[in-house]
Enzyme design. Structure first.
Site, PDB file in Angstrom:
ATOM      1  N   SER A 141     -18.016   2.195   9.942  1.00 33.09           N
ATOM      2  CA  SER A 141     -17.996   1.555  11.275  1.00 33.09           C
ATOM      3  C   SER A 141     -19.248   1.955  12.037  1.00 33.09           C
ATOM      4  O   SER A 141     -19.790   3.054  11.846  1.00 33.09           O
ATOM      5  CB  SER A 141     -16.758   2.037  12.035  1.00 33.09           C
ATOM      6  OG  SER A 141     -16.865   1.703  13.398  1.00 33.09           O
ATOM      7  N   TYR A 154     -10.581   8.415  14.438  1.00 29.18           N
ATOM      8  CA  TYR A 154     -11.166   7.224  13.802  1.00 29.18           C
ATOM      9  C   TYR A 154     -12.636   7.465  13.446  1.00 29.18           C
ATOM     10  O   TYR A 154     -13.065   7.228  12.311  1.00 29.18           O
ATOM     11  CB  TYR A 154     -11.027   6.022  14.746  1.00 29.18           C
ATOM     12  CG  TYR A 154     -11.533   4.734  14.128  1.00 29.18           C
ATOM     13  CD1 TYR A 154     -10.790   4.085  13.151  1.00 29.18           C
ATOM     14  CD2 TYR A 154     -12.753   4.190  14.510  1.00 29.18           C
ATOM     15  CE1 TYR A 154     -11.255   2.906  12.577  1.00 29.18           C
ATOM     16  CE2 TYR A 154     -13.224   3.012  13.943  1.00 29.18           C
ATOM     17  CZ  TYR A 154     -12.468   2.374  12.972  1.00 29.18           C
ATOM     18  OH  TYR A 154     -12.934   1.215  12.398  1.00 29.18           O
TER      19      TYR A 154
HETATM   20  N1  LIG Z   1     -12.265  -4.713  13.765  1.00 29.67           N
HETATM   21  C1  LIG Z   1     -13.333  -3.966  14.035  1.00 29.67           C
HETATM   22  O1  LIG Z   1     -13.926  -4.055  15.135  1.00 29.67           O
HETATM   23  C2  LIG Z   1     -13.859  -3.007  13.012  1.00 29.67           C
HETATM   24  C3  LIG Z   1     -15.096  -2.399  13.276  1.00 29.67           C
HETATM   25  C4  LIG Z   1     -15.607  -1.506  12.346  1.00 29.67           C
HETATM   26  C5  LIG Z   1     -14.910  -1.238  11.195  1.00 29.67           C
HETATM   27  N2  LIG Z   1     -13.709  -1.829  10.978  1.00 29.67           N
HETATM   28  C6  LIG Z   1     -13.006  -1.503   9.750  1.00 29.67           C
HETATM   29  O2  LIG Z   1     -12.792  -2.693   9.025  1.00 29.67           O
HETATM   30  C7  LIG Z   1     -11.638  -2.546   8.210  1.00 29.67           C
HETATM   31  C8  LIG Z   1     -10.723  -3.737   8.416  1.00 29.67           C
HETATM   32  O3  LIG Z   1     -10.272  -3.700   9.754  1.00 29.67           O
HETATM   33  P1  LIG Z   1      -9.733  -4.982  10.537  1.00 29.67           P
HETATM   34  O4  LIG Z   1     -10.362  -4.928  11.864  1.00 29.67           O
HETATM   35  O5  LIG Z   1      -9.847  -6.192   9.711  1.00 29.67           O
HETATM   36  O6  LIG Z   1      -8.207  -4.538  10.740  1.00 29.67           O
HETATM   37  P2  LIG Z   1      -6.810  -5.276  10.465  1.00 29.67           P
HETATM   38  O7  LIG Z   1      -6.887  -6.717  10.799  1.00 29.67           O
HETATM   39  O8  LIG Z   1      -5.801  -4.421  11.149  1.00 29.67           O
HETATM   40  O9  LIG Z   1      -6.644  -5.149   8.882  1.00 29.67           O
HETATM   41  C9  LIG Z   1      -6.423  -3.908   8.270  1.00 29.67           C
HETATM   42  C10 LIG Z   1      -6.068  -4.153   6.831  1.00 29.67           C
HETATM   43  O10 LIG Z   1      -5.891  -2.884   6.184  1.00 29.67           O
HETATM   44  C11 LIG Z   1      -4.604  -2.875   5.554  1.00 29.67           C
HETATM   45  N3  LIG Z   1      -4.050  -1.526   5.576  1.00 29.67           N
HETATM   46  C12 LIG Z   1      -3.810  -0.737   6.646  1.00 29.67           C
HETATM   47  N4  LIG Z   1      -3.231   0.405   6.248  1.00 29.67           N
HETATM   48  C13 LIG Z   1      -3.126   0.329   4.891  1.00 29.67           C
HETATM   49  C14 LIG Z   1      -2.596   1.192   3.897  1.00 29.67           C
HETATM   50  N5  LIG Z   1      -2.052   2.386   4.197  1.00 29.67           N
HETATM   51  N6  LIG Z   1      -2.650   0.783   2.603  1.00 29.67           N
HETATM   52  C15 LIG Z   1      -3.182  -0.408   2.283  1.00 29.67           C
HETATM   53  N7  LIG Z   1      -3.687  -1.266   3.164  1.00 29.67           N
HETATM   54  C16 LIG Z   1      -3.648  -0.893   4.463  1.00 29.67           C
HETATM   55  C17 LIG Z   1      -3.748  -3.853   6.363  1.00 29.67           C
HETATM   56  O11 LIG Z   1      -2.681  -4.395   5.587  1.00 29.67           O
HETATM   57  P3  LIG Z   1      -1.184  -3.778   5.555  1.00 29.67           P
HETATM   58  O12 LIG Z   1      -0.894  -3.291   6.930  1.00 29.67           O
HETATM   59  O13 LIG Z   1      -0.288  -4.909   5.090  1.00 29.67           O
HETATM   60  O14 LIG Z   1      -1.221  -2.714   4.535  1.00 29.67           O
HETATM   61  C18 LIG Z   1      -4.771  -4.935   6.649  1.00 29.67           C
HETATM   62  O15 LIG Z   1      -4.886  -5.809   5.554  1.00 29.67           O
HETATM   63  C19 LIG Z   1     -11.016  -1.214   8.587  1.00 29.67           C
HETATM   64  O16 LIG Z   1     -11.418  -0.212   7.676  1.00 29.67           O
HETATM   65  C20 LIG Z   1     -11.622  -0.931   9.951  1.00 29.67           C
HETATM   66  O17 LIG Z   1     -11.646   0.434  10.253  1.00 29.67           O
HETATM   67  C21 LIG Z   1     -13.159  -2.723  11.862  1.00 29.67           C
END
Ligand SMILES: NC(=O)c1ccc[n+]([C@@H]2O[C@H](COP(=O)([O-])OP(=O)(O)OC[C@H]3O[C@@H](n4cnc5c(N)ncnc54)[C@H](OP(=O)(O)O)[C@@H]3O)[C@@H](O)[C@H]2O)c1
Length: 253
Positions: A141, A154
């Site tokens: 991130s 985080y």
């Molecule tokens: N959104 C942002 O602004 C942002 C910025 C920087 C980095 N990121 C990173 O990008 C990645 C995706 O985030 P997102 O924003 O797309 O979030 P999101 O929409 O909440 O998606 C998170 C995904 O991770 C899965 N997940 C969560 N806990 C899990 C577990 N214990 N085992 C397996 N799968 C799991 C969830 O599916 P289930 O709950 O069904 O398992 C879901 O598919 C993350 O690593 C996040 O930290 C996001």
């Protein structure tokens, strides 16, 4: 899943929502076969019926006991993986006025974001080694580029991911496995939709996936985006007192 028509195979974790879902769609559009994981199929469900090159493999990345069975499930779908995008993650913020006694939240976040990614590497490494040009990708991130309030768990988990991948890049060089660390800025997903603070340069998940997919073609060590946020965080790193004054909470919460 038809194994003959599409050429390359990618494993995407966290594919049921947000960035992982958008990336899954992009890989499918580009003609890849996608093995998609999460704890539940969620928003992937309608796609599973539509795409013969998409399969769902259930995986709780924080559960070590699933490693062997998930590796076997992936191997049942494909002899090798050309790419693994380890994207699954979660976020919680520390509230100094209401901390749980054992700081259990630190464990929860580290066990998914860091140890879960380590588990995922453990799962996919043998299958990546069988590809002629393997690529391992992890999602960190932009939060690691400068400190943010309440992001103790985080931010630390994503900084650990970044270091882990940097070191792994060296140790996987003899195996010809390229390693990329992605550092997205603010992306509009369920993870950020609960945030009450302002998120500069917020982008859609489709936009983020488009940028990530295109950047991954050249297999950079790191890809931080959007650049305007990188510049802002550069200033935060280089002028830490000003950054602290700007971001620190103004009164006790
Ligand atoms: N959104 C942002 O602004 C942002 C910025 C920087 C980095 N990121 C990173 O990008 C990645 C995706 O985030 P997102 O924003 O797309 O979030 P999101 O929409 O909440 O998606 C998170 C995904 O991770 C899965 N997940 C969560 N806990 C899990 C577990 N214990 N085992 C397996 N799968 C799991 C969830 O599916 P289930 O709950 O069904 O398992 C879901 O598919 C993350 O690593 C996040 O930290 C996001």
């Amino acid at each position: 899943m038809n194994q003959k028509t599409a050429k390359k195979v990618v494993w995407v974790t966290g594919a049921s929502s947000g960035i992982g879902l958008a990336l899954t769609k992009r890989y499918l559009e580009a003609g890849w076969r996608v093995l998609a994981s999460a704890r539940k199929p969620g928003e992937l469900t309608p796609l599973l019926d539509k795409h013969e090159h998409l399969a769902f493999i259930e995986f709780d990345i924080a559960d070590d006991s699933q490693i062997d069975s998930v590796r076997a499930a992936l191997a049942a779908h494909s002899d090798c993986l050309d790419c693994a995008v380890l994207n699954a993650g979660t976020c919680e913020y520390l509230d100094m006025s209401d901390i749980d006694p054992d700081w259990k939240m630190m464990d929860r976040i580290m066990s998914v974001n860091f140890f879960g990614l380590v588990n995922s590497v453990d799962v996919c490494l043998p299958l990546l080694k069988k590809s002629s040009r393997p690529h391992l990708v992890g999602v960190s991130s932009q939060a690691v580029q400068a400190a943010f309030p309440q992001a103790e768990a985080y931010g630390a988990s994503k900084a650990a991911v970044r270091y882990f991948l940097s070191s792994l890049r060296m140790d996987l060089k003899p195996f010809n496995i390229d390693v990329t660390c992605l550092l997205p800025g603010f992306v509009d997903t369920p993870l950020t939709q609960k945030n009450s603070f302002s998120m500069p340069f917020l982008m859609s998940a489709d936009d983020a996936a488009k940028r990530m997919f295109s950047a991954l073609e050249s297999r950079p060590f790191e890809f931080a985006f959007p650049k305007r946020l990188s510049a802002m965080l550069w200033a935060g790193r280089h002028f830490p007192k000003l950054w602290l004054t700007m971001l620190a909470p103004k009164k006790e919460r």
